[in-house]
Design a protein around this motif. Structure first.
Motif, PDB file in Angstrom:
ATOM      1  N   LEU A   1       4.212  -1.224  10.642  1.00  0.00           N
ATOM      2  CA  LEU A   1       2.932  -0.579  10.952  1.00  0.00           C
ATOM      3  C   LEU A   1       3.021   0.270  12.221  1.00  0.00           C
ATOM      4  CD1 LEU A   1       0.379  -3.464  10.197  1.00  0.00           C
ATOM      5  CD2 LEU A   1       1.038  -1.557   8.732  1.00  0.00           C
TER       6      LEU A   1
ATOM      7  N   LYS B   1     -12.985  -4.540  -4.114  1.00  0.00           N
ATOM      8  CA  LYS B   1     -11.819  -5.218  -4.706  1.00  0.00           C
ATOM      9  C   LYS B   1     -10.757  -5.338  -3.627  1.00  0.00           C
ATOM     10  CE  LYS B   1     -12.752  -5.657  -9.099  1.00  0.00           C
ATOM     11  NZ  LYS B   1     -12.791  -6.984  -9.630  1.00  0.00           N
ATOM     12  N   LEU B   2      -9.964  -6.393  -3.704  1.00  0.00           N
ATOM     13  CA  LEU B   2      -8.866  -6.523  -2.751  1.00  0.00           C
ATOM     14  C   LEU B   2      -7.753  -5.558  -3.120  1.00  0.00           C
ATOM     15  CD1 LEU B   2      -8.037 -10.286  -2.088  1.00  0.00           C
ATOM     16  CD2 LEU B   2      -8.751  -8.586  -0.430  1.00  0.00           C
ATOM     17  N   LEU B   3      -7.204  -4.937  -2.092  1.00  0.00           N
ATOM     18  CA  LEU B   3      -5.983  -4.162  -2.314  1.00  0.00           C
ATOM     19  C   LEU B   3      -4.826  -5.110  -2.151  1.00  0.00           C
ATOM     20  CD1 LEU B   3      -6.477  -1.024  -0.055  1.00  0.00           C
ATOM     21  CD2 LEU B   3      -6.109  -0.988  -2.519  1.00  0.00           C
ATOM     22  N   TRP B   4      -3.804  -4.987  -2.947  1.00  0.00           N
ATOM     23  CA  TRP B   4      -2.596  -5.768  -2.715  1.00  0.00           C
ATOM     24  C   TRP B   4      -1.374  -5.049  -3.275  1.00  0.00           C
ATOM     25  CZ3 TRP B   4      -6.016  -9.369  -5.761  1.00  0.00           C
ATOM     26  CH2 TRP B   4      -5.772  -9.332  -7.144  1.00  0.00           C
ATOM     27  N   GLY B   5      -0.236  -5.638  -3.053  1.00  0.00           N
ATOM     28  CA  GLY B   5       0.997  -5.035  -3.555  1.00  0.00           C
ATOM     29  C   GLY B   5       1.344  -3.755  -2.800  1.00  0.00           C
ATOM     30  N   LYS B   6       2.003  -2.855  -3.524  1.00  0.00           N
ATOM     31  CA  LYS B   6       2.461  -1.611  -2.891  1.00  0.00           C
ATOM     32  C   LYS B   6       1.282  -0.804  -2.334  1.00  0.00           C
ATOM     33  CE  LYS B   6       6.605  -0.716  -5.509  1.00  0.00           C
ATOM     34  NZ  LYS B   6       7.209   0.131  -6.520  1.00  0.00           N
TER      35      LYS B   6
ATOM     36  N   HIS C   1       3.083 -12.137  -4.959  1.00  0.00           N
ATOM     37  CA  HIS C   1       2.510 -11.059  -5.769  1.00  0.00           C
ATOM     38  C   HIS C   1       1.728 -10.079  -4.869  1.00  0.00           C
ATOM     39  CE1 HIS C   1       1.349  -9.235  -9.581  1.00  0.00           C
ATOM     40  NE2 HIS C   1       0.194  -8.972  -8.976  1.00  0.00           N
ATOM     41  N   LEU C   2       1.000 -10.618  -3.903  1.00  0.00           N
ATOM     42  CA  LEU C   2       0.215  -9.745  -3.015  1.00  0.00           C
ATOM     43  C   LEU C   2       1.132  -8.935  -2.105  1.00  0.00           C
ATOM     44  CD1 LEU C   2      -2.722 -12.114  -1.856  1.00  0.00           C
ATOM     45  CD2 LEU C   2      -2.578 -10.728  -3.905  1.00  0.00           C
TER      46      LEU C   2
ATOM     47  N   SER D   1       7.792  -2.833  -1.014  1.00  0.00           N
ATOM     48  CA  SER D   1       6.536  -2.286  -0.491  1.00  0.00           C
ATOM     49  C   SER D   1       6.859  -1.756   0.901  1.00  0.00           C
ATOM     50  CB  SER D   1       5.493  -3.400  -0.413  1.00  0.00           C
ATOM     51  OG  SER D   1       4.487  -3.065   0.507  1.00  0.00           O
TER      52      SER D   1
ATOM     53  N   PRO E   1       4.784  -7.976  -2.393  1.00  0.00           N
ATOM     54  CA  PRO E   1       6.042  -7.985  -3.150  1.00  0.00           C
ATOM     55  C   PRO E   1       7.173  -7.308  -2.362  1.00  0.00           C
ATOM     56  CG  PRO E   1       4.637  -6.191  -3.876  1.00  0.00           C
ATOM     57  CD  PRO E   1       3.879  -6.892  -2.803  1.00  0.00           C
TER      58      PRO E   1
ATOM     59  N   LEU F   1       5.477  -2.765   3.399  1.00  0.00           N
ATOM     60  CA  LEU F   1       5.400  -3.959   4.267  1.00  0.00           C
ATOM     61  C   LEU F   1       6.493  -4.942   3.857  1.00  0.00           C
ATOM     62  CD1 LEU F   1       1.551  -4.677   4.213  1.00  0.00           C
ATOM     63  CD2 LEU F   1       2.882  -3.696   6.086  1.00  0.00           C
TER      64      LEU F   1
ATOM     65  N   LEU G   1      -1.449  -1.801  -1.050  1.00  0.00           N
ATOM     66  CA  LEU G   1      -1.876  -2.324   0.256  1.00  0.00           C
ATOM     67  C   LEU G   1      -0.897  -1.858   1.347  1.00  0.00           C
ATOM     68  CD1 LEU G   1      -3.727  -4.117   1.991  1.00  0.00           C
ATOM     69  CD2 LEU G   1      -2.208  -6.030   1.481  1.00  0.00           C
ATOM     70  N   GLY G   2       0.391  -1.938   1.041  1.00  0.00           N
ATOM     71  CA  GLY G   2       1.402  -1.509   2.015  1.00  0.00           C
ATOM     72  C   GLY G   2       1.167  -0.068   2.432  1.00  0.00           C
TER      73      GLY G   2
ATOM     74  N   LEU H   1      -2.139   0.312   4.527  1.00  0.00           N
ATOM     75  CA  LEU H   1      -2.076  -0.198   5.902  1.00  0.00           C
ATOM     76  C   LEU H   1      -1.193   0.681   6.780  1.00  0.00           C
ATOM     77  CD1 LEU H   1      -1.952  -4.114   5.631  1.00  0.00           C
ATOM     78  CD2 LEU H   1      -3.874  -2.631   6.173  1.00  0.00           C
ATOM     79  N   VAL H   2      -0.067   1.091   6.253  1.00  0.00           N
ATOM     80  CA  VAL H   2       0.824   1.938   7.062  1.00  0.00           C
ATOM     81  C   VAL H   2       0.096   3.237   7.423  1.00  0.00           C
ATOM     82  CG1 VAL H   2       2.959   3.280   7.017  1.00  0.00           C
ATOM     83  CG2 VAL H   2       2.957   0.921   6.194  1.00  0.00           C
TER      84      VAL H   2
ATOM     85  N   THR I   1      -8.402  -4.343   3.918  1.00  0.00           N
ATOM     86  CA  THR I   1      -7.817  -4.823   2.662  1.00  0.00           C
ATOM     87  C   THR I   1      -8.720  -4.617   1.447  1.00  0.00           C
ATOM     88  OG1 THR I   1      -8.650  -7.009   3.192  1.00  0.00           O
ATOM     89  CG2 THR I   1      -6.327  -6.617   3.643  1.00  0.00           C
ATOM     90  N   LYS I   2      -9.926  -4.091   1.687  1.00  0.00           N
ATOM     91  CA  LYS I   2     -10.834  -3.953   0.539  1.00  0.00           C
ATOM     92  C   LYS I   2     -11.050  -2.493   0.180  1.00  0.00           C
ATOM     93  CE  LYS I   2     -12.736  -8.102  -0.451  1.00  0.00           C
ATOM     94  NZ  LYS I   2     -13.640  -9.137  -0.086  1.00  0.00           N
TER      95      LYS I   2
ATOM     96  N   GLU J   1     -10.207 -12.759  -9.686  1.00  0.00           N
ATOM     97  CA  GLU J   1     -10.995 -12.063  -8.659  1.00  0.00           C
ATOM     98  C   GLU J   1     -12.400 -11.743  -9.156  1.00  0.00           C
ATOM     99  OE1 GLU J   1      -9.773  -8.141  -7.587  1.00  0.00           O
ATOM    100  OE2 GLU J   1     -10.436  -8.325  -5.506  1.00  0.00           O
TER     101      GLU J   1
END
Ligand SMILES: Cc1cc2nc3c(=O)[nH]c(=O)nc-3n(C[C@H](O)[C@H](O)[C@H](O)COP(=O)(O)OP(=O)(O)OC[C@H]3O[C@@H](n4cnc5c(N)ncnc54)[C@H](O)[C@@H]3O)c2cc1C
Ligand code: SF4
Lengths: 169, 559
Positions: free
Chosen positions: A151, B395-400, A45-46, A51, A48, A53, B402-403, B406-407, B390-391, A113
């Motif tokens: 990256l 809150k944590l970033l995740w999924g698309k 899920h984190l 993305s 997917p 990545l 986050l991608g 980071l890029v 990542t924050k 969370e």
């Protein structure tokens, strides 16, 4: 006081329970297929597919996570915390987290969370997953350096010839 | 067998002494508790070196406790519980194996801070037992032996040099220095080329730097970095006079009389076998906090409060480095002087420092000791940079999301970082003693570090950080932040065995020989009564060479 604070805030049972848990608890938890499935579903899920990545699934991050936390040099309190955190997530979601839809998983994880325990646990999973994806491919993830490429970066030279996990010099 | 000299600790402080003695023909045993990692075994494995700290002891086996003031009371936490430790690299060559090699000499006035500024309330500032002029020849010797490269600066606060040149040109720089230098000029600030303990060209068996992009925290695979191992231990081994013993943990120093150390009790960390080793002279260089701990652990019937501690000063006035750090992001659209591609070029250094605020005379704040600032690229560690990003709003970033984040972080900007170095004022609430309950895996009481910064340190740090932020702003950086607080960096430690002329108020004499015991020396940064506002390694190298030369003279006299 970083780590202690994390354990105190993080533990639903209190610090002493974490520290006094016996190795057998770890063994039971780590060999539980359900715990592995839950952590794997969270990682997917984190990270997917679709993305920028590479996805958790394609990078085999779950293997890295278990190899890392079960190594004898890994902090045993954090190991237990990671395993128990997965159990707790399943308990909150009545044992069906893995089969929830994408949107339901999103809701479940954001709700998790909101607790300090869940927040610490998710951070740990995030860190271990990024460690898998972005470490040298020798550790089994970051296959064909895909995560580095995404990256626009690459590891330094010389690259490791063996995993530190097996380095007993 | 009885050695001429036994040295405990193979870092900069130990290697300097061992080198001088071996070159003069004396038989030396260099004892190191860590393992030996050869040059060809180093790699840029971030997971191993940065995330898992494979070059420091397992925190559950060897650790210390740290005492901080919390709500007015002293609270002690063990480093295995906090994850905050003062281990910096425990292998042959010590911490220098992993340093970034930004090298600075201290200023002549750093040797007489008390005379210059008078007594500072709440601080135990003392002048040094030697002057800059006495140490200068050894700074020059270290420069040559270690292979320190750079350009001789003529800034009003640059310490004087007996040699006008460096034997090698500075290491290569990223084009961003054009932007940096122009910004400084526009602000009326002088930007200086930082000397580095890094060879820019091949020298003997050491190759020039290949700009690996992963320098600080990593061993060097070319030998360019002037670590204790590359610079001094290898040449000392080549004399045939050095016995290097890795995996050898020194438990204590043993005496039969009040005036002489007879032997050290060591434990082989692999076989767990214990034995005594004998010598005429003993030198302790285990890094400041551990040197004091070893002497405290060597208490005996003559010195019940710690070996050579008749003054009661052992462990007192521990120093770190005051200041902190800051950073800003350089984005493509803000660049004018240089192309984005050149900014993003990997490996090349910034190598710039500013000395303008080393001594401050402010119309309102008055005269005070400022410090040095150093500019560099953020460490390039991939995992650590990603984890830090990542924050978003707690809150944590995740999924698309986050991608994308980071890029963008990795490909559309680069962080320039500054580090502020100020004096860590010595005072009575910063010291090391023995912990009464905790013991390491070898059964020895661990060190208990009481840490508190003098309020002046934070004020000076904040003053300098503001100046640095202005430089970053002038460069066009965005998201500029600085982190100045009372927490010391883990890798710059000094004091604890002050040198001085008075045996009642200092542990060591001007040659870093204990006042109490003639054949006992301490040659790491422990001797420093004040630390200057620079990283310590050039000073430790220079002083260790000076101490080594003195021991040679003493041994010659004896025979
Ligand atoms: C990442 C990093 C970057 C740095 N960058 C810079 C920089 O840019 N510029 C700069 O000037 N400085 C820098 N430093 C700091 C510098 O490395 C240290 O100041 C210096 O190396 C300290 O040398 P030392 O001899 O006092 O201690 P160490 O190098 O720590 O050596 C002490 C040795 O003694 C051994 N030892 C301890 N106890 C025992 C015992 N009981 N028995 C046997 N052996 C023992 C230890 O294992 C260790 O190897 C950096 C440090 C690090 C970690
Ligand atoms: S090659 Fe250069 S950049 Fe790389 S570790 Fe050695 S000195 Fe540092």
């Amino acid at each position: 006081m970083k780590r202690r604070v994390f354990l105190i805030l993080g533990s639903i049972f209190g610090l002493s329970s974490i520290l006094s848990s016996k190795d057998t608890d770890v063994l039971k938890l780590s060999s539980s297929l359900q715990v592995k499935k839950t952590i794997s579903a969270v990682q997917e899920h984190l990270f997917p597919t679709q993305s920028l990545l590479p996805s958790a699934k394609s990078m085999q991050v779950i293997e890295f996570l278990f190899e890392t936390i079960m190594h004898k040099t890994y902090d045993k309190d954090i190991r237990l915390f990671i395993l128990q955190g997965a159990k707790e997530l399943e308990r909150r979601e009545r044992g069906v987290f893995v089969s929830l839809t994408f949107l339901e998983k999103e809701r479940a994880l954001r709700a998790y969370e909101n607790s300090s325990y869940g927040s610490s646990w998710l951070s740990q999973i995030m860190v271990l997953t990024l460690e898998a994806m972005l470490s040298d491919p020798i550790y089994g993830s970051n296959i064909h350096q895909e995560a580095w490429s995404a990256l626009g970066t690459n590891g330094g030279e010389p690259r490791p010839k063996k995993e530190y996990l097996f380095d007993e010099i | 067998m009885k050695y001429d000299v036994i040295v405990v600790g193979s870092g900069v402080g130990g290697a300097g002494v061992a080198y001088s003695l071996c070159k003069a023909g004396y038989k030396v045993a260099l004892l190191e508790k860590g393992k030996l990692i050869k040059r060809e075994e180093f790699s840029k494995d971030e997971l191993a070196y940065v995330r898992r700290d494979i070059v420091t002891p397992n925190p559950f086996e060897e650790y210390h406790t740290i005492e901080e003031r919390v709500d007015g009371a002293w609270v002690s936490t063990s480093t295995y519980a906090s994850g905050w430790s003062f281990w910096n690299g425990n292998i042959v060559g010590g911490s220098s194996t992993f340093m970034s090699g930004m090298f600075h000499r201290m200023h002549p006035d750093d040797f007489r801070l008390k005379s210059k500024y008078g007594k500072i309330k709440g601080a135990n500032v003392e002048d040094w037992a030697i002057s800059y002029e006495e140490l200068e020849p050894y700074y020059t010797l270290a420069e040559e032996l270690v292979g320190i490269t750079g350009r001789a600066n003529t800034h009003r606060f640059s310490p004087p040099r007996s040699r006008t040149y460096f034997s090698q040109a500075p290491t290569k720089e990223n084009e961003v220095v054009k932007l940096f230098d122009k910004s400084c000029k526009d602000l009326g600030v002088t930007s200086l080329v930082t000397a580095r303990a890094i060879l820019s060209k091949d020298r003997g068996t050491r190759k020039g730097c290949y700009y690996s992009n992963f320098c600080g925290s990593y061993g060097c695979s070319s030998g360019a970095k002037g670590s204790a191992m590359e610079a001094l231990i290898k040449p000392a081994l080549a004399t045939g006079n050095l016995t290097l013993m890795s995996n050898t943990y020194v438990k204590k120093l043993l005496c039969n009389t009040e005036t002489e150390v007879e032997s050290v009790l060591v434990l082989n960390t692999i076989t767990k076998e214990e034995k005594q080793l004998f010598a005429k002279v003993f030198v302790v260089a285990a890094q400041a906090h551990e040197s004091a701990r070893l002497l405290l652990n060597s208490a005996n019937k003559y010195y019940p409060d710690g070996l050579a501690n008749s003054s009661g000063e052992l462990g007192k006035n521990l120093l770190f480095s005051g200041g902190g750090y800051g950073y800003g992001e350089l984005h493509k659209d803000a660049l004018q002087q240089i192309s984005f591609a050149s900014l993003m070029q990997k490996g090349l250094f910034i190598n710039r420092s500013i000395l303008d605020w080393y001594f401050v005379e402010h119309w309102w704040k008055g005269k005070f000791k400022g410090g040095l600032v150093e500019f560099m690229f953020e460490h390039q560690n991939i995992i650590s940079r990603a984890v830090r990003s990542t924050k978003s709003e707690h809150k944590l970033l995740w999924g698309k999301a986050l991608g994308e984040h980071l890029v963008s972080k990795f490909t559309k900007s680069k962080n320039v970082r500054f580090e502020v170095f100020t004096d860590w004022l010595p005072h009575s609430n910063c010291f090391i003693s023995l912990d009464k309950t905790h013991k390491d895996t070898y059964g020895m009481p661990v060190g208990k570090l009481r840490i508190e910064a003098h309020p002046q340190d934070v004020k000076v740090g904040e003053y300098l950080a503001k100046k640095c932020e202005a430089v970053l702003e002038e460069m066009g950086a965005t998201n500029i932040r600085s982190v100045i607080n009372a927490l010391p960096p883990p890798n710059l430690i000094a004091g604890g065995c002050r040198f001085g002329t008075n045996p009642k108020t200092s542990v060591l004499n001007k040659y870093c020989q204990t006042h109490d015991i003639e054949n006992l020396f301490v040659s790491d940064a422990s001797f420093m009564p004040t630390g200057g506002s620079t990283p310590y390694s050039w000073t430790i190298y220079a002083n260790a060479l000076r101490v080594g030369e003195h021991i040679v003279k003493q041994l010659r006299k004896r025979s």
